[in-house]
Design a protein around this motif. Structure first.
Motif, PDB file in Angstrom:
ATOM      1  N   ASP A 217      74.054  93.040  29.989  1.00 39.81           N
ATOM      2  CA  ASP A 217      74.882  92.329  29.005  1.00 39.81           C
ATOM      3  C   ASP A 217      74.042  91.694  27.900  1.00 39.81           C
ATOM      4  N   LEU A 218      72.773  91.457  28.171  1.00 46.07           N
ATOM      5  CA  LEU A 218      71.864  90.934  27.148  1.00 46.07           C
ATOM      6  C   LEU A 218      71.392  92.033  26.212  1.00 46.07           C
ATOM      7  N   GLY A 219      71.716  93.283  26.568  1.00 48.14           N
ATOM      8  CA  GLY A 219      71.346  94.435  25.759  1.00 48.14           C
ATOM      9  C   GLY A 219      70.553  95.437  26.577  1.00 48.14           C
ATOM     10  N   PRO A 220      70.717  96.723  26.285  1.00 42.38           N
ATOM     11  CA  PRO A 220      69.972  97.749  27.032  1.00 42.38           C
ATOM     12  C   PRO A 220      68.461  97.561  26.962  1.00 42.38           C
ATOM     13  N   GLU A 221      67.954  97.079  25.840  1.00 44.21           N
ATOM     14  CA  GLU A 221      66.513  96.866  25.750  1.00 44.21           C
ATOM     15  C   GLU A 221      66.059  95.796  26.740  1.00 44.21           C
ATOM     16  N   ALA A 222      66.875  94.768  26.930  1.00 42.17           N
ATOM     17  CA  ALA A 222      66.540  93.718  27.894  1.00 42.17           C
ATOM     18  C   ALA A 222      66.461  94.289  29.300  1.00 42.17           C
ATOM     19  N   LEU A 223      67.359  95.212  29.627  1.00 40.31           N
ATOM     20  CA  LEU A 223      67.319  95.834  30.952  1.00 40.31           C
ATOM     21  C   LEU A 223      66.035  96.626  31.141  1.00 40.31           C
ATOM     22  N   VAL A 224      65.657  97.400  30.142  1.00 34.87           N
ATOM     23  CA  VAL A 224      64.431  98.199  30.266  1.00 34.87           C
ATOM     24  C   VAL A 224      63.214  97.288  30.395  1.00 34.87           C
ATOM     25  N   ARG A 225      63.179  96.213  29.623  1.00 36.74           N
ATOM     26  CA  ARG A 225      62.056  95.267  29.703  1.00 36.74           C
ATOM     27  C   ARG A 225      61.957  94.668  31.112  1.00 36.74           C
ATOM     28  N   ARG A 226      63.090  94.220  31.655  1.00 34.83           N
ATOM     29  CA  ARG A 226      63.080  93.633  32.995  1.00 34.83           C
ATOM     30  C   ARG A 226      62.682  94.672  34.049  1.00 34.83           C
ATOM     31  N   THR A 227      63.111  95.904  33.840  1.00 35.32           N
ATOM     32  CA  THR A 227      62.761  96.979  34.765  1.00 35.32           C
ATOM     33  C   THR A 227      61.260  97.242  34.731  1.00 35.32           C
ATOM     34  N   ARG A 228      60.683  97.283  33.525  1.00 30.85           N
ATOM     35  CA  ARG A 228      59.238  97.487  33.403  1.00 30.85           C
ATOM     36  C   ARG A 228      58.470  96.380  34.141  1.00 30.85           C
ATOM     37  N   GLU A 229      58.929  95.150  33.991  1.00 28.94           N
ATOM     38  CA  GLU A 229      58.259  94.035  34.651  1.00 28.94           C
ATOM     39  C   GLU A 229      58.315  94.178  36.169  1.00 28.94           C
ATOM     40  N   ALA A 230      59.471  94.577  36.693  1.00 29.40           N
ATOM     41  CA  ALA A 230      59.620  94.737  38.138  1.00 29.40           C
ATOM     42  C   ALA A 230      58.776  95.899  38.652  1.00 29.40           C
ATOM     43  N   ARG A 242      55.484 105.146  39.279  1.00 29.32           N
ATOM     44  CA  ARG A 242      55.701 103.719  39.062  1.00 29.32           C
ATOM     45  C   ARG A 242      56.474 103.489  37.766  1.00 29.32           C
ATOM     46  N   HIS A 243      56.156 104.258  36.730  1.00 29.42           N
ATOM     47  CA  HIS A 243      56.826 104.134  35.441  1.00 29.42           C
ATOM     48  C   HIS A 243      57.502 105.453  35.088  1.00 29.42           C
ATOM     49  N   ASP A 244      58.583 105.365  34.329  1.00 31.79           N
ATOM     50  CA  ASP A 244      59.299 106.558  33.899  1.00 31.79           C
ATOM     51  C   ASP A 244      59.931 106.273  32.540  1.00 31.79           C
ATOM     52  N   ASP A 245      60.253 107.358  31.820  1.00 30.25           N
ATOM     53  CA  ASP A 245      61.099 107.177  30.641  1.00 30.25           C
ATOM     54  C   ASP A 245      62.371 106.459  31.083  1.00 30.25           C
ATOM     55  N   ALA A 246      62.900 105.610  30.233  1.00 26.32           N
ATOM     56  CA  ALA A 246      64.085 104.829  30.602  1.00 26.32           C
ATOM     57  C   ALA A 246      65.109 104.879  29.473  1.00 26.32           C
ATOM     58  N   THR A 247      66.322 105.266  29.817  1.00 28.12           N
ATOM     59  CA  THR A 247      67.427 105.281  28.858  1.00 28.12           C
ATOM     60  C   THR A 247      68.610 104.539  29.455  1.00 28.12           C
ATOM     61  N   ALA A 248      69.140 103.586  28.708  1.00 24.83           N
ATOM     62  CA  ALA A 248      70.292 102.798  29.151  1.00 24.83           C
ATOM     63  C   ALA A 248      71.341 102.765  28.051  1.00 24.83           C
ATOM     64  N   VAL A 249      72.586 103.015  28.426  1.00 20.85           N
ATOM     65  CA  VAL A 249      73.713 102.930  27.503  1.00 20.85           C
ATOM     66  C   VAL A 249      74.739 101.985  28.104  1.00 20.85           C
ATOM     67  N   LEU A 250      75.133 100.987  27.348  1.00 16.84           N
ATOM     68  CA  LEU A 250      76.205 100.075  27.759  1.00 16.84           C
ATOM     69  C   LEU A 250      77.419 100.374  26.903  1.00 16.84           C
ATOM     70  N   CYS A 251      78.503 100.791  27.542  1.00 24.24           N
ATOM     71  CA  CYS A 251      79.715 101.207  26.839  1.00 24.24           C
ATOM     72  C   CYS A 251      80.808 100.158  27.000  1.00 24.24           C
ATOM     73  N   HIS A 252      81.413  99.787  25.897  1.00 27.12           N
ATOM     74  CA  HIS A 252      82.574  98.906  25.894  1.00 27.12           C
ATOM     75  C   HIS A 252      83.795  99.729  25.530  1.00 27.12           C
ATOM     76  N   LEU A 253      84.914  99.494  26.190  1.00 29.78           N
ATOM     77  CA  LEU A 253      86.141 100.245  25.939  1.00 29.78           C
ATOM     78  C   LEU A 253      87.104  99.382  25.144  1.00 29.78           C
ATOM     79  N   GLY A 254      87.731 100.008  24.141  1.00 26.58           N
ATOM     80  CA  GLY A 254      88.674  99.267  23.336  1.00 26.58           C
ATOM     81  C   GLY A 254      89.752 100.159  22.780  1.00 26.58           C
ATOM     82  N   ASP A 255      90.789  99.545  22.231  1.00 28.16           N
ATOM     83  CA  ASP A 255      91.905 100.271  21.634  1.00 28.16           C
ATOM     84  C   ASP A 255      91.437 100.921  20.341  1.00 28.16           C
ATOM     85  N   GLY A 256      91.470 102.261  20.309  1.00 32.20           N
ATOM     86  CA  GLY A 256      91.029 102.977  19.122  1.00 32.20           C
ATOM     87  C   GLY A 256      91.911 102.749  17.914  1.00 32.20           C
ATOM     88  N   ASP A 257      93.110 102.174  18.098  1.00 32.66           N
ATOM     89  CA  ASP A 257      93.992 101.906  16.963  1.00 32.66           C
ATOM     90  C   ASP A 257      93.627 100.629  16.219  1.00 32.66           C
TER      91      ASP A 257
END
Length: 259
Positions: A217-230, A242-257
């Motif tokens: 919720d703080l942003g996908p970059e925050a998740l990757v940073r925390r993951t790298r630290e762990a 120990r390390h890998d490429d990391a891709t995170a997508v956070l999707c929000h759903l909303g009324d397209g109208d």
């Protein structure tokens, strides 16, 4: 009502890689996340192309299938995409080589009030409902192999006794973990689409999916940073890198109208 996605995307190359072998593409009603398998140095794979070539071509063919008219299943779209990639290099490469370049696949698609998902190998699609409950969609067959050597992997890749990936067998698509969530009866707050490099807080370090979402919720970059630290701080032995490429997508759903 037409439901649309708004997506926050972050991808980062592993600290030990020079090239990011992930692929991510997000639209108003779909997300594609691929994680190419890093080749073993010096191992012949019968292919003149590298892993980034595979994930780019596979990702673009998946996008073509997802935006095409009609209501094709995610399985048929993936099967067609793998077939088209095979056709693109069948004349130059040995597609029977068990070590041919390969990729995981994680797909999310919205159709009306339905969210379709597909997962092949160890990328994930994780739904967080409005009531706080979590629905993780994962494919854990890689966690149950008897032999994790290079030869052992090659012997059971894309077989019923082992695991399945997107590579040179279009029929691998039929072995993916698939399904749909009815958004009318199961309201979804948000969805995470992750490569395993962005999910290790759960898969390796024992955190819960709810805890992962709190960071995401703080942003996908925050998740990757925390993951790298762990990953860097981990002292216990674990299978894989120990390390890998990391891709995170956070999707929000909303009324397209709603503009």
């Amino acid at each position: 009502m037409s439901i649309r996605l708004s997506s926050e995307v972050y991808t980062e190359t592993s600290p030990t890689h020079q090239v990011n072998e992930d692929f991510v593409l997000a639209g108003q009603d779909f997300v594609i996340v691929l994680d190419g398998a890093t080749p073993v140095p010096g191992l012949e794979n019968g292919c003149i192309h590298d892993v980034p070539w595979l994930v780019r071509y596979l990702g673009l063919h998946l996008a073509e299938g997802l935006i095409a008219p009609g209501d094709a299943s995610l399985v048929s779209i993936l099967e067609g995409a793998i077939r088209r990639v095979c056709e693109a290099h069948a004349g130059t490469c040995d597609l029977d080589d068990p070590n041919s370049p390969s990729s995981t696949v994680a797909l999310l698609r919205l159709r009306g009030e339905r969210a379709d998902y597909l997962v092949l190998a160890d990328s994930s699609v994780v739904f967080r409902m409005t009531d706080g409950s979590i629905l993780p969609i994962t494919d854990d067959r890689l966690d149950h192999l008897d032999d994790y050597s290079v030869a052992g992997f090659g012997a059971v890749r894309n077989t019923a006794e082992g695991f399945w990936v997107a590579s040179t067998k279009p029929e691998a698509a039929r072995q993916a973990v698939t399904g749909s969530v009815d958004l009318g009866s199961h309201p979804v707050h948000s969805v995470a689409v992750l490569t395993d490099g962005a999910a290790t807080l759960v898969e390796r370090h024992g955190r819960t999916w709810a805890e992962l979402f709190a960071i995401l919720d703080l942003g996908p970059e925050a998740l990757v940073r925390r993951t790298r630290e762990a990953d860097e701080a981990a002292t216990a032995e674990f299978r894989g890198k120990r390390h890998d490429d990391a891709t995170a997508v956070l999707c929000h759903l909303g009324d397209g109208d709603i503009p």
